[in-house]
Write a protein that holds these residues in place. Structure first.
Motif, PDB file in Angstrom:
ATOM      1  N   VAL A   1      54.120  29.402  42.661  1.00 39.00           N
ATOM      2  CA  VAL A   1      53.995  29.645  41.210  1.00 39.00           C
ATOM      3  C   VAL A   1      52.525  29.748  40.803  1.00 39.00           C
ATOM      4  O   VAL A   1      52.118  30.621  40.026  1.00 39.00           O
ATOM      5  N   PHE A   2      51.680  28.855  41.381  1.00 41.78           N
ATOM      6  CA  PHE A   2      50.239  28.881  41.066  1.00 41.78           C
ATOM      7  C   PHE A   2      49.623  30.201  41.496  1.00 41.78           C
ATOM      8  O   PHE A   2      48.800  30.786  40.796  1.00 41.78           O
ATOM      9  N   TYR A   3      50.064  30.666  42.663  1.00 43.49           N
ATOM     10  CA  TYR A   3      49.525  31.924  43.187  1.00 43.49           C
ATOM     11  C   TYR A   3      49.905  33.097  42.296  1.00 43.49           C
ATOM     12  O   TYR A   3      49.113  33.992  42.039  1.00 43.49           O
ATOM     13  N   LEU A   4      51.159  33.095  41.804  1.00 47.06           N
ATOM     14  CA  LEU A   4      51.632  34.202  40.976  1.00 47.06           C
ATOM     15  C   LEU A   4      50.991  34.203  39.596  1.00 47.06           C
ATOM     16  O   LEU A   4      50.748  35.268  39.014  1.00 47.06           O
ATOM     17  N   LEU A   5      50.729  33.017  39.067  1.00 49.83           N
ATOM     18  CA  LEU A   5      50.191  32.935  37.706  1.00 49.83           C
ATOM     19  C   LEU A   5      48.664  33.054  37.655  1.00 49.83           C
ATOM     20  O   LEU A   5      48.099  33.345  36.605  1.00 49.83           O
ATOM     21  N   SER A   6      47.996  32.805  38.769  1.00 49.75           N
ATOM     22  CA  SER A   6      46.519  32.823  38.773  1.00 49.75           C
ATOM     23  C   SER A   6      46.002  34.235  38.965  1.00 49.75           C
ATOM     24  O   SER A   6      46.626  35.054  39.655  1.00 49.75           O
ATOM     25  N   ASP A   7      44.794  34.509  38.372  1.00 53.60           N
ATOM     26  CA  ASP A   7      44.128  35.824  38.510  1.00 53.60           C
ATOM     27  C   ASP A   7      42.983  35.679  39.490  1.00 53.60           C
ATOM     28  O   ASP A   7      41.972  35.036  39.187  1.00 53.60           O
ATOM     29  N   PHE A   8      43.155  36.213  40.670  1.00 52.32           N
ATOM     30  CA  PHE A   8      42.125  36.089  41.707  1.00 52.32           C
ATOM     31  C   PHE A   8      41.222  37.317  41.803  1.00 52.32           C
ATOM     32  O   PHE A   8      40.551  37.528  42.792  1.00 52.32           O
ATOM     33  N   GLU A   9      41.191  38.128  40.783  1.00 51.37           N
ATOM     34  CA  GLU A   9      40.347  39.333  40.798  1.00 51.37           C
ATOM     35  C   GLU A   9      38.874  38.940  40.844  1.00 51.37           C
ATOM     36  O   GLU A   9      38.414  38.088  40.063  1.00 51.37           O
ATOM     37  N   VAL A  10      38.100  39.527  41.773  1.00 51.45           N
ATOM     38  CA  VAL A  10      36.673  39.212  41.934  1.00 51.45           C
ATOM     39  C   VAL A  10      35.887  39.927  40.859  1.00 51.45           C
ATOM     40  O   VAL A  10      35.952  41.140  40.721  1.00 51.45           O
ATOM     41  N   LEU A  11      35.174  39.135  40.095  1.00 52.36           N
ATOM     42  CA  LEU A  11      34.352  39.697  39.023  1.00 52.36           C
ATOM     43  C   LEU A  11      32.963  40.028  39.549  1.00 52.36           C
ATOM     44  O   LEU A  11      32.404  39.304  40.385  1.00 52.36           O
TER      45      LEU A  11
END
Length: 295
Positions: free
Chosen positions: A32-42
């Motif tokens: 769930v944490f993986y699906l809800l988190s935004d891991f896009e590199v800024l």
């Protein structure tokens, strides 16, 4: 299929069931944490990026200005022109060779017209390079001459009837500074070199002193001579130690070591010619060096 056989592998105690439940809970939580988190590199902006770009812009501008800037032409004495300098000024190989041949006779050109007569350069080239000529101060331009005609006469100092030629080994700082082109710094350098050597044995040694231009060396040769003092302590090359030889101005430690080794293996040196056989010996200064040695 006998499921009873496999059922024994799925029989867990109460504590094990609790553990499995907790493990599944953790796994589901991580999903769930993986699906809800935004891991896009800024893209992280470098705080110094603007400063760097501005600095690079200045560098590019300096390079562009340097390419567009005209080459500065400095004044020079045409008597000491080199092959490369003559080529850059537009002279042909033949014209440069004529000047070199003239100088080998120990002669000097004292005017732009005389330079043209010796080299045979064209009027157009003379007009172009004559403004860059700089002759020694003891040559002065005569007043009222025609355009491009540059004749010089010696100044009052050299017009004096006769001047006394002094011994360079007896000269003091004041004597040296009387010459054009020699100030406090160069005079101290000449006296320091004399102190290192013990004395001068040839006016040729003026060429070894850093900072003396060819014009100044000519002046020195005109007003000074060398008188070797009888007090000169010569180096006994066949008896001197490695330390004594390495302290001599014209011998480096490596050469002094070779001299001692050669002497121990082949016997004493009879003359400077024997000494010149050693590798790295400064043969071009052999005559001067021989005056400091005793065989």
């Amino acid at each position: 299929m006998n499921f009873r056989y496999f059922s024994r592998y799925f029989h867990f105690s109460k504590q094990q069931r609790i553990g499995i439940f907790i493990l599944f809970a953790i796994m589901i939580g991580l999903q769930v944490f993986y699906l809800l988190s935004d891991f896009e590199v800024l893209d992280v902006e470098d705080s110094n990026k603007d400063n760097w770009l501005a600095y690079q812009s200045e560098i590019d501008k300096e390079k562009l200005d340097g390419e567009n800037k005209k080459t500065t032409n400095y004044l020079f004495n045409p008597n000491f022109i080199s092959d490369y300098k003559g080529y850059k000024l537009g002279m042909t190989v033949e014209e440069i060779d004529r000047l070199m041949a003239f100088r080998k006779e120990n002669k000097f050109v004292n005017s732009a017209d005389e330079f043209q007569k010796v080299t045979g350069i064209s009027d157009s080239l003379l007009n172009k390079i004559a403004p860059l000529f700089k002759f020694p101060n003891w040559i002065q331009q005569k007043a009222g001459l025609k355009t491009r005609q540059v004749n010089f006469v010696k100044n009052d100092f050299t017009k004096k009837a006769k001047f006394e030629i002094l011994d360079i080994n007896q000269a003091n700082q004041e004597d040296l500074m009387k010459l054009y082109g020699i100030g406090e710094g160069l005079s101290e350098r000449i006296l320091k070199q004399k102190e290192i050597l013990g004395c001068f044995v040839s006016m040729e040694q003026m060429k070894d002193i850093w900072g003396l231009s060819p014009e100044v060396i000519i002046e020195l040769n005109s007003h000074f001579k060398v008188v070797i003092p009888p007090s000169l302590k010569k180096i006994k090359v066949n008896d001197a130690s490695l330390k004594e030889l390495s302290q001599f101005f014209y011998f480096k430690y490596a050469l002094a070591k070779q001299i001692v080794t050669y002497r121990s293996m082949n016997g004493n040196f009879d003359n400077i010619e024997d000494l010149a056989k050693i590798k790295d010996f400064p043969v071009e200064k052999a005559k001067i060096i021989s005056l400091y040695l005793e065989f």
